[in-house]
Design a protein around this motif. Sequence first.
Motif, mmCIF file in Angstrom:
data_model
loop_
_atom_site.group_PDB
_atom_site.id
_atom_site.type_symbol
_atom_site.label_atom_id
_atom_site.label_comp_id
_atom_site.label_asym_id
_atom_site.label_seq_id
_atom_site.Cartn_x
_atom_site.Cartn_y
_atom_site.Cartn_z
ATOM 1 N N LYS A 196 0.835 -1.197 0.000
ATOM 2 C CA LYS A 196 0.000 0.000 0.000
ATOM 3 C C LYS A 196 0.873 1.251 0.000
ATOM 4 N N ALA A 197 1.991 1.213 0.729
ATOM 5 C CA ALA A 197 2.917 2.353 0.736
ATOM 6 C C ALA A 197 3.485 2.580 -0.665
ATOM 7 N N MET B 4 2.019 1.688 -3.494
ATOM 8 C CA MET B 4 0.924 2.187 -4.332
ATOM 9 C C MET B 4 0.730 3.689 -4.122
ATOM 10 N N ASP B 5 0.790 4.127 -2.871
ATOM 11 C CA ASP B 5 0.638 5.554 -2.579
ATOM 12 C C ASP B 5 1.766 6.354 -3.227
ATOM 13 N N LYS B 6 2.989 5.838 -3.119
ATOM 14 C CA LYS B 6 4.154 6.507 -3.696
ATOM 15 C C LYS B 6 4.016 6.619 -5.210
ATOM 16 N N SER C 261 1.280 6.405 -6.962
ATOM 17 C CA SER C 261 0.125 7.230 -7.307
ATOM 18 C C SER C 261 0.525 8.694 -7.376
ATOM 19 N N ILE C 262 1.330 9.131 -6.403
ATOM 20 C CA ILE C 262 1.828 10.512 -6.402
ATOM 21 C C ILE C 262 2.731 10.744 -7.607
#
Length: 246
Positions: free
Chosen positions: A206-207, A209-211, A213-214
């Motif tokens: 998830k970390a 994916m967040d990275k 995504s940004i």
Amino acid sequence: MTSEVIGDTQDKFRELEERVADFFDKANDALSWVPGQFEHLIEPIRDGLDRLRQKIDELWSKVNEFLDNSGDPDKLNRFADEWSDAIGNPVGNVAANVKLDHMRTNIEWTGRAAEAYKANVPRQSELLEKIQSVAIEIRDSLRSLANGIETFWIAVAFAVASALVAITGAIAGLAGVVTIPAGIAAAAGGVSALIASAGVAVTEIKALMDKESIAQESIVQKAEALGDEWATSSFDLSDIDNWEPF
């Protein structure tokens, strides 16, 4: 179509589900032989089995979320290659050739249009290099996601394999009622370790994916900005009067 590691891990989960069912069947079969007048003596064991079943339910509630959304690292890698092969590399080749020292216009023509054209060429070459850079960023982001998904499933596969060993050992140790508590402890330990390992793996993916995504939002902004950067001339380059041969 899923990658090999995802397919193997999903198979391990199915095997784990079967082994867990075998454990409960064997334990309940052993308890069924206890005479009714001794039922109160095995209540703690039944309570232990209930707690283990709750632990199993917790496991599946966590596992089903990513089993239903496994991702596809192979497809992401294919898309990444396509961005390189179909866009990044060809645009890079064009950018390398859109240079004043590569243009016959620079040595065969003069005049206002020729000067305007010469002023535009470096900016156009720079924009093409930016397009190539954006394509490379997209490729790298897709590959990072693919690698992250692959790493996630490898970690989960190891955790499931360890849980399988624990459950298999617990089943092998069920030689009668007196051995059930030890079997419950072994099985619960394996399941708890799997839940913990899966939790860590989920947090890490998830970390990532967040990275990414940004990063992809930034790429989109860069791509949108490219549309306003193409250098154009105020001169009518199609007007022959604006061109003069050397």
